[in-house]
Design a protein around this motif. Sequence first.
Motif, short mmCIF file in Angstrom:
data_model
loop_
_atom_site.label_atom_id
_atom_site.label_comp_id
_atom_site.label_asym_id
_atom_site.label_seq_id
_atom_site.Cartn_x
_atom_site.Cartn_y
_atom_site.Cartn_z
N GLY A 63 0.80 -1.22 0.00
CA GLY A 63 0.00 0.00 0.00
C GLY A 63 0.83 1.27 0.00
O GLY A 63 0.35 2.34 0.36
N ASP A 64 2.09 1.14 -0.39
CA ASP A 64 3.01 2.28 -0.38
C ASP A 64 2.89 3.06 -1.69
O ASP A 64 3.62 2.84 -2.64
N PHE A 65 1.92 3.97 -1.72
CA PHE A 65 1.67 4.78 -2.91
C PHE A 65 1.89 6.25 -2.59
O PHE A 65 1.81 6.67 -1.44
N ALA A 66 2.13 7.02 -3.63
CA ALA A 66 2.23 8.47 -3.45
C ALA A 66 0.85 9.02 -3.14
O ALA A 66 -0.15 8.55 -3.68
N SER A 67 0.81 9.99 -2.26
CA SER A 67 -0.46 10.63 -1.93
C SER A 67 -0.88 11.54 -3.08
O SER A 67 -0.06 11.92 -3.93
N ALA A 68 -2.13 11.93 -3.08
CA ALA A 68 -2.62 12.87 -4.09
C ALA A 68 -1.84 14.18 -4.02
O ALA A 68 -1.55 14.80 -5.05
N GLU A 69 -1.48 14.59 -2.81
CA GLU A 69 -0.72 15.81 -2.64
C GLU A 69 0.69 15.68 -3.24
O GLU A 69 1.21 16.62 -3.85
N ASP A 70 1.31 14.52 -3.04
CA ASP A 70 2.64 14.29 -3.62
C ASP A 70 2.59 14.36 -5.14
O ASP A 70 3.45 14.98 -5.78
#
Length: 79
Positions: free
Chosen positions: A59-66
């Motif tokens: 579940g290690d994904f970039a956040s929408a903010e990133d």
Amino acid sequence: MSVMSLRLPDELAATLTLLAKATGRSKSFLAVDALREYLAREAWQIEEIQKALQEADAGDFASAEDVAAVTDKWLNHAG
């Protein structure tokens, strides 16, 4: 050292022969060198894919903010 026999398309064999003559290397040397580079590149790519799959499974994904920050950076500096 192992010995391997393989069939080469005529065009590839001709190119290999020309390159061997031009470089003073044997066809075997050039073929092994090319195979070594190909296998290293493929192994690296497979390793990176496996790492990415492990990250995704965790579940290690970039956040929408990133993602927005990187997009903004490139859009503002695209020139």
